[in-house]
Design an enzyme around this catalytic site. Structure first.
Site: not given
Ligand code: 16G
Ligand code: ZN
Length: 530
Positions: A65, A279, A281, A373-374, A499, A501, A507
């Site tokens: 990615s 991005d 991929d 997702e943002a 945390a 992943g 974060r």
């Protein structure tokens, strides 16, 4: 017995003793030179998975990615084009960590016994990879395993991650979803786009610029654009140099734009011209533009979700069809977007933990589930129930018929297997064209609250345990209380810590009424966590 064959083939792909591998949120991902034994073992898992599911075809995608060019990774795709079932992530981890070739063959047999898999039945696998230099050698490790267990496989070469998901679903639905190859993908999406634009006499407001991260999205977008034709799809493609591997994701791509909050240097555009970035991929998409004063404005996954939800909601209303539409977000969604969906669009919002599989799963609860997702990964899911309703309704007026027709074609425009930058790109262009909107009108739907994301190095991130879709910490014990007390002091304040992943860090996200306050809140929460 396949065991001797597995042992012999595996001996060419030895696992270093000191490595521990984990199938994480995005499959296995690491420095490419460590991945060879993992690829081999993933081949065994893919074959077993296919055999377990009555020889359904399983996908294997070789990609890392948005990571740097030296990395690579691999993930498995289940028959309907979804992500691998979570229990199998654990099996993949177990097999990838078998210490020796003999132990690997034994683990393989143990898994087959435990799950009652008939390893003599046929196994079918399709494979795709992104443009990374390490791809071909890793492909060889994978096919060595498939050969060792006699699995059948088709290599689709360089394709985007969502294209491979699409192909897997086409094969397992015997062509119902589309033709199972790369060109079938361009035809399905391209035809839907053409119908939604041409047949309705709608035009793109202006040409736009797409940054392809110097990755696999570049050849794919060139082919898609050529199939559609420049009369109705005007696109300027930048960062399409896939023959220079070091340029992949370098100073470009969706992740760069989202984190740096600026144009990629190669996108030289005038103010008010809309741009997009994929991005590495091509499963993430974000839009952005410089406003009339030259200020950078991001149109992220939240903006795409709200645009899609409002458009589909409008079509459903005009078609007089009762659909239960909902939006799925994560804690990173800007608070203004959530308010807008609930209060202005009047739609329900579900918040899930980070990671596409969680959002995808939650979206299935609606007739039409819009999830993003943002960071720009997302899609729209139409349930079978919704598709049936939309297909079967008899319109009673020309207006209703028109909206119904659009809704039917719209379903084909969207890759429902997984977030797909190219499909999402066509969707956004169609919606903007139908609404006669430029980036400014889109942006004006709501104003993002100022926000700040901070990465905090900690000694042990595993001690951070969350609840409430990662919005609250339950451990370490006193931390959440301190965060709560702090947040109360800020107007429109919201903050959380989780945390990561994918990295060894915690974060922290904070938003508040002003930029200064958002930054201060993030900094102070980071101090509590550190
Ligand atoms: C992975 C996820 C992505 C998520 C990101 C969060 C998939 C396919 N990818 O890349 O959705 O946003 O992890 O990373 O699920 P983090 O846990 O490091 O914040
Ligand atoms: Zn990606």
């Amino acid at each position: 017995m396949p065991h001797e064959k597995i042992i012999e083939a595996s001996s060419k792909h030895p696992k270093p003793a000191d490595r521990k591998f984990t199938y994480g949120t995005a499959g296995f991902r690491m420095k490419a030179d460590l991945l060879d034994p993992v690829m081999f073992r993933v081949g065994l898992v893919a074959a077993l998975r296919s055999q377990k599911l009555n020889s359904a075809t399983i996908g294997v995608m070789i990609t890392a990615s948005h990571n740097v060019p030296a990395d690579n990774g691999v993930k498995l795709v289940d028959p309907m084009g979804e992500m691998l079932e979570p229990a199998w992530e654990v099996y993949s981890t177990t097999l990838s960590n078998a210490a020796t070739d003999e132990e690997l063959a034994a683990e393989y047999q143990k898994l087959a016994d435990q799950l009652k898999i008939d390893t003599t039945r046929s196994a079918k696998v399709v494979i795709g990879r992104d443009t990374r230099e390490s791809g071909p050698a890793l492909l060889k490790a994978l096919t060595d395993a498939l050969d060792a267990v006699g699995a059948e496989y088709e290599d689709h070469g360089i394709v985007t991650t969502p294209q491979l998901h699409y192909i897997v679903r086409c094969i397992n639905t015997h062509g119902l979803y589309g033709n199972p190859h790369e060109n079938g993908y361009y035809e399905k999406l391209g035809d839907a786009y053409k119908q939604l634009m041409k047949a309705h006499g709608v035009k793109q407001p202006t040409k736009f610029t797409v940054d392809c991260a110097n990755g696999v999205g570049a050849p794919a977008l060139h082919k898609l654009a050529e199939y559609i034709g420049s009369d109705i799809f005007q696109v300027e493609i930048v960062n399409d140099q896939i023959n220079e591997p070091s340029k992949l994701n370098f100073q470009c791509g969706a992740d760069f734009v989202k984190t740096q909050q600026r144009l990629p240097p190669a996108s030289k555009v005038e103010n008010m011209v809309r741009c997009a970035s994929l991005d590495g991929d091509a499963d993430r998409l974000i839009y952005y533009y410089n406003d009339d004063k030259g200020n950078f404005r991001l149109l992220d996954g939240d903006k795409i979700a709200t645009l899609a939800a409002s458009f589909i909601g409008g079509l459903a209303k005009d078609a007089n069809i009762d659909l239960n539409i909902g939006v799925v977000q994560t804690a990173y969604a800007n608070g203004s977007s959530t308010d807008y969906i609930k209060k202005i669009l009047g739609l329900p919002v579900i918040c899930t933990p980070t990671g596409v599989k969680h959002l995808h799963h939650a979206a299935l609860a609606f007739d039409v589930g819009v999830y993003f997702e943002a960071n720009g990964h997302g899609t729209v899911l139409f349930s079978n129930n919704a598709i049936e309703k939309i297909q079967e309704l008899e319109p009673e007026s020309p207006g209703q018929a028109e909206s119904l027709k659009k809704l039917r074609i719209f379903i084909d425009l969207i890759n429902q297997t997984v977030g797909d930058a190219l499909s999402d790109l066509l969707m956004v262009e169609v919606i903007l064209a139908h609404k006669h909107w430029g980036p400014k009108e889109w942006d004006n739907n709501y104003t993002d609250l100022p926000n700040r994301l901070v990465r905090v190095e900690v000694t042990d991130r595993t001690v951070f345990k969350t609840t409430d879709a990662e919005r609250r910490l339950i451990e370490p014990a006193t931390v959440q209380k301190k965060i709560d007390e702090l947040v109360l002091k800020y107007s429109k304040g919201r903050a959380f810590a989780r945390a990561s992943g994918t990295e060894d860090a915690v974060r922290v996200y904070a938003e508040a009424a002003t930029r200064g306050e958002a930054e201060e809140l993030a900094r102070l929460v980071a101090e509590i966590v550190a």
